[in-house]
Scaffold this motif. Structure first.
Motif, PDB file in Angstrom:
ATOM      1  N   SER A 111       0.713  -1.057  -0.138  1.00 42.56           N
ATOM      2  CA  SER A 111      -0.001  -0.036  -0.093  1.00 42.56           C
ATOM      3  C   SER A 111       0.974   1.315   0.142  1.00 42.56           C
ATOM      4  O   SER A 111       2.012   1.122   0.288  1.00 42.56           O
ATOM      5  CB  SER A 111      -0.883  -0.050   1.134  1.00 42.56           C
ATOM      6  OG  SER A 111      -0.332   0.273   2.476  1.00 42.56           O
ATOM      7  N   ARG A 217      -3.478  -3.333  -7.697  1.00 39.95           N
ATOM      8  CA  ARG A 217      -3.790  -4.034  -6.379  1.00 39.95           C
ATOM      9  C   ARG A 217      -3.507  -5.430  -6.821  1.00 39.95           C
ATOM     10  O   ARG A 217      -4.165  -6.377  -7.497  1.00 39.95           O
ATOM     11  CB  ARG A 217      -5.260  -3.910  -5.967  1.00 39.95           C
ATOM     12  CG  ARG A 217      -5.628  -2.977  -4.975  1.00 39.95           C
ATOM     13  CD  ARG A 217      -5.359  -1.544  -5.707  1.00 39.95           C
ATOM     14  NE  ARG A 217      -5.662  -0.285  -4.703  1.00 39.95           N
ATOM     15  CZ  ARG A 217      -5.529   0.834  -4.963  1.00 39.95           C
ATOM     16  NH1 ARG A 217      -5.131   1.330  -6.020  1.00 39.95           N
ATOM     17  NH2 ARG A 217      -6.197   1.759  -4.153  1.00 39.95           N
ATOM     18  N   SER A 220      -5.800  -8.842  -5.399  1.00 39.61           N
ATOM     19  CA  SER A 220      -6.949  -9.242  -5.886  1.00 39.61           C
ATOM     20  C   SER A 220      -6.809 -10.436  -6.941  1.00 39.61           C
ATOM     21  O   SER A 220      -5.783 -10.388  -7.774  1.00 39.61           O
ATOM     22  CB  SER A 220      -7.528  -7.902  -6.662  1.00 39.61           C
ATOM     23  OG  SER A 220      -8.915  -8.267  -7.397  1.00 39.61           O
ATOM     24  N   GLU A 314     -12.229  -5.511 -11.779  1.00 39.42           N
ATOM     25  CA  GLU A 314     -11.649  -4.286 -11.193  1.00 39.42           C
ATOM     26  C   GLU A 314     -11.294  -3.501 -12.651  1.00 39.42           C
ATOM     27  O   GLU A 314     -10.965  -4.007 -13.453  1.00 39.42           O
ATOM     28  CB  GLU A 314     -10.346  -4.722 -10.727  1.00 39.42           C
ATOM     29  CG  GLU A 314     -10.573  -5.255  -9.181  1.00 39.42           C
ATOM     30  CD  GLU A 314      -9.144  -5.129  -8.373  1.00 39.42           C
ATOM     31  OE1 GLU A 314      -9.150  -5.478  -7.440  1.00 39.42           O
ATOM     32  OE2 GLU A 314      -8.259  -5.114  -9.124  1.00 39.42           O
ATOM     33  N   SER A 328     -16.795   5.810 -14.752  1.00 37.14           N
ATOM     34  CA  SER A 328     -17.340   5.554 -13.341  1.00 37.14           C
ATOM     35  C   SER A 328     -18.779   5.556 -13.318  1.00 37.14           C
ATOM     36  O   SER A 328     -19.406   4.809 -12.680  1.00 37.14           O
ATOM     37  CB  SER A 328     -16.732   6.435 -12.496  1.00 37.14           C
ATOM     38  OG  SER A 328     -17.065   7.751 -12.663  1.00 37.14           O
ATOM     39  N   PHE A 337     -18.869  -2.563  -8.781  1.00 30.46           N
ATOM     40  CA  PHE A 337     -18.809  -1.995  -7.306  1.00 30.46           C
ATOM     41  C   PHE A 337     -17.668  -1.154  -7.336  1.00 30.46           C
ATOM     42  O   PHE A 337     -16.609  -1.007  -7.872  1.00 30.46           O
ATOM     43  CB  PHE A 337     -18.119  -3.177  -6.415  1.00 30.46           C
ATOM     44  CG  PHE A 337     -19.158  -4.437  -6.196  1.00 30.46           C
ATOM     45  CD1 PHE A 337     -20.229  -3.985  -5.377  1.00 30.46           C
ATOM     46  CD2 PHE A 337     -18.830  -5.803  -6.664  1.00 30.46           C
ATOM     47  CE1 PHE A 337     -21.110  -5.163  -5.243  1.00 30.46           C
ATOM     48  CE2 PHE A 337     -19.460  -6.574  -6.583  1.00 30.46           C
ATOM     49  CZ  PHE A 337     -20.919  -6.422  -5.982  1.00 30.46           C
ATOM     50  N   LYS A 338     -18.119   0.237  -6.504  1.00 29.46           N
ATOM     51  CA  LYS A 338     -17.354   1.510  -6.435  1.00 29.46           C
ATOM     52  C   LYS A 338     -16.071   0.961  -6.067  1.00 29.46           C
ATOM     53  O   LYS A 338     -15.159   1.782  -6.418  1.00 29.46           O
ATOM     54  CB  LYS A 338     -18.294   2.444  -5.789  1.00 29.46           C
ATOM     55  CG  LYS A 338     -19.458   2.892  -6.249  1.00 29.46           C
ATOM     56  CD  LYS A 338     -19.851   4.151  -5.541  1.00 29.46           C
ATOM     57  CE  LYS A 338     -21.383   4.538  -6.113  1.00 29.46           C
ATOM     58  NZ  LYS A 338     -22.118   5.725  -5.353  1.00 29.46           N
ATOM     59  N   GLU A 339     -15.789   0.179  -5.046  1.00 33.12           N
ATOM     60  CA  GLU A 339     -14.685  -0.042  -4.490  1.00 33.12           C
ATOM     61  C   GLU A 339     -13.484  -0.764  -5.409  1.00 33.12           C
ATOM     62  O   GLU A 339     -12.357  -1.004  -4.982  1.00 33.12           O
ATOM     63  CB  GLU A 339     -14.799  -0.866  -3.108  1.00 33.12           C
ATOM     64  CG  GLU A 339     -15.526  -2.239  -3.378  1.00 33.12           C
ATOM     65  CD  GLU A 339     -17.181  -2.074  -2.976  1.00 33.12           C
ATOM     66  OE1 GLU A 339     -17.634  -2.977  -2.536  1.00 33.12           O
ATOM     67  OE2 GLU A 339     -17.504  -1.130  -3.180  1.00 33.12           O
ATOM     68  N   ASN A 340     -14.053  -1.308  -6.670  1.00 40.10           N
ATOM     69  CA  ASN A 340     -13.427  -1.945  -7.429  1.00 40.10           C
ATOM     70  C   ASN A 340     -12.964  -1.208  -8.785  1.00 40.10           C
ATOM     71  O   ASN A 340     -12.410  -1.468  -9.805  1.00 40.10           O
ATOM     72  CB  ASN A 340     -14.229  -3.247  -8.011  1.00 40.10           C
ATOM     73  CG  ASN A 340     -14.115  -4.240  -7.039  1.00 40.10           C
ATOM     74  OD1 ASN A 340     -13.308  -4.342  -6.116  1.00 40.10           O
ATOM     75  ND2 ASN A 340     -15.115  -5.172  -7.253  1.00 40.10           N
ATOM     76  N   PHE A 342     -10.954   1.993  -9.683  1.00 42.35           N
ATOM     77  CA  PHE A 342      -9.628   3.004  -9.347  1.00 42.35           C
ATOM     78  C   PHE A 342      -9.283   3.919 -10.435  1.00 42.35           C
ATOM     79  O   PHE A 342      -9.085   3.655 -11.607  1.00 42.35           O
ATOM     80  CB  PHE A 342      -8.305   2.079  -8.867  1.00 42.35           C
ATOM     81  CG  PHE A 342      -8.575   0.809  -8.156  1.00 42.35           C
ATOM     82  CD1 PHE A 342      -8.654   1.386  -6.699  1.00 42.35           C
ATOM     83  CD2 PHE A 342      -8.851  -0.365  -8.666  1.00 42.35           C
ATOM     84  CE1 PHE A 342      -9.075   0.255  -6.023  1.00 42.35           C
ATOM     85  CE2 PHE A 342      -9.096  -1.411  -7.904  1.00 42.35           C
ATOM     86  CZ  PHE A 342      -9.411  -1.088  -6.449  1.00 42.35           C
TER      87      PHE A 342
END
Length: 355
Positions: A111, A217, A220, A314, A328, A337-340, A342
């Motif tokens: 990270s 990431r 994943s 993703e 987006s 999914f919004k969290e997927n 970037f």
């Protein structure tokens, strides 16, 4: 004089062979080495994010514990590690070389919070004009240090005559002191005009970084869709190179949107798609001429045409803000999914004439 250190060496390691296996018990990642270079360099060259700092054996940021196997130093044991730590099986990965199969323990960086932002002096190694408005710049960090970063991040380029300017790093984060940038010429942009028309090889600059939370990431398992516009291809290139180096088998779909064929300033995506069965490439032209036989229109619309559902993907989007926003908004409606999602939007409009 070479110092060899032995840690719990079992008989299976007492043999000669041309390649040694290095395993990190923390991540379970494994790679092989001939033992000619230090373990840190070997790991980074294969896409593993082992921590490091000075790379000279002074700072101690690359310390690791050897569980099993044999390593050696050329010369004296470096000052960045104490005799007590050595006795406990600890080594400096930037200085030691594998002498056998090695099992070690080290916390890999995964990270942006794990990586220190630093400033480095650098020299322009080379400048290459890809086309009429994109130039490739290689910067060589001075001394023996390297910039540690995650694929997709950016640096601030610093010149005394201009405000600092953010540029995405276009090469994979292997252990190199060379930083590749793809710079697009911006109308009335002072800094980009200077880079495009006046910057010379061997010129001295500074960089500050790494920065940004747009990065690949690795943990994943989802398939990946990369949506890029213009020089947004730069950080995408770093991600793809990193995925190839780490032998990722995730499906990767690249969509590169540009105005016309000149905007496709490199054929690397075509080469990747031909060489790796898990990589596909779709170029999309928004202002194509009659000779163009490929996709046309907006790049995000080509993604929508190919994927009925995006719940299992993703998405990494990098380029003009309008493109990123359109992607987006529409991809969420397809189940993403919004969290997927970037993104890294190139916000030229907020920088006025300081570019």
């Amino acid at each position: 004089m070479e110092h060899n250190l032995h840690y719990n060496v079992s008989t299976k390691f007492i043999r000669y062979k041309h390649m040694f296996t290095i395993e990190n018990q923390v991540s379970g990642k494994v790679f092989q080495t001939k033992g000619k270079d230090n373990i840190l360099n070997d790991a980074l060259a294969r896409g593993l994010n082992f921590p490091y700092g000075c790379q000279k054996g002074f700072c101690g940021k690359c310390k690791a514990i050897i569980i099993e196997g044999e390593v050696g130093y050329v010369g004296e044991i470096p000052s960045g590690i104490t005799p007590e730590e050595v006795a406990e099986g600890m080594v400096l990965l930037c200085q030691c070389k594998a002498k056998s199969d090695v099992t070690l323990v080290v916390a890999e960086l995964d990270s942006v919070a794990d990586i220190e932002v630093r400033t480095f002096p650098c020299k322009v190694r080379s400048i290459k004009h890809f086309n009429h408005d994109v130039v490739q710049v290689f910067l060589k960090i001075l001394g023996s240090e390297s910039l540690q970063y995650l694929a997709g991040q950016y640096i601030d380029l610093i010149h005394p005559d201009f405000e600092p300017r953010a540029f995405s790093i276009a090469n994979a984060p292997s252990n190199t002191s060379l930083i590749e940038l793809h710079v697009r010429l911006i109308e009335d942009g002072k800094f980009t005009n200077f880079i495009f028309n006046e910057l010379q090889e061997k010129s001295l600059l500074k960089i500050e970084g790494p920065k940004g939370d747009f990065y690949f990431r690795e943990k994943s398992k989802k398939s990946i869709i990369l949506v890029t516009g213009g020089t947004g291809f730069g950080p995408v290139k770093a991600m793809i190179e990193h995925a190839i180096e780490t032998k990722s088998r995730r499906m990767i779909h690249i969509y590169w949107g540009v105005r016309d064929e000149k905007g496709l300033y490199t054929d690397l995506p075509e080469q990747w798609a031909k060489s790796h069965e898990n990589i596909s490439f779709i170029p999309v032209l928004s202002q194509a001429n009659s000779a163009w036989k490929g996709r046309t229109g907006y790049v995000h619309e080509s993604v929508l045409a190919d994927f009925e559902h995006l719940v299992d993907y993703e998405v990494y989007a990098c380029g003009p803000p309008a493109m990123v926003k359109a992607a987006s908004n529409t991809f969420v409606k397809r189940g993403m999914f919004k969290e997927n999602f970037f993104s890294d939007a190139f916000e030229f409009s907020f920088e006025g004439n300081t570019l």
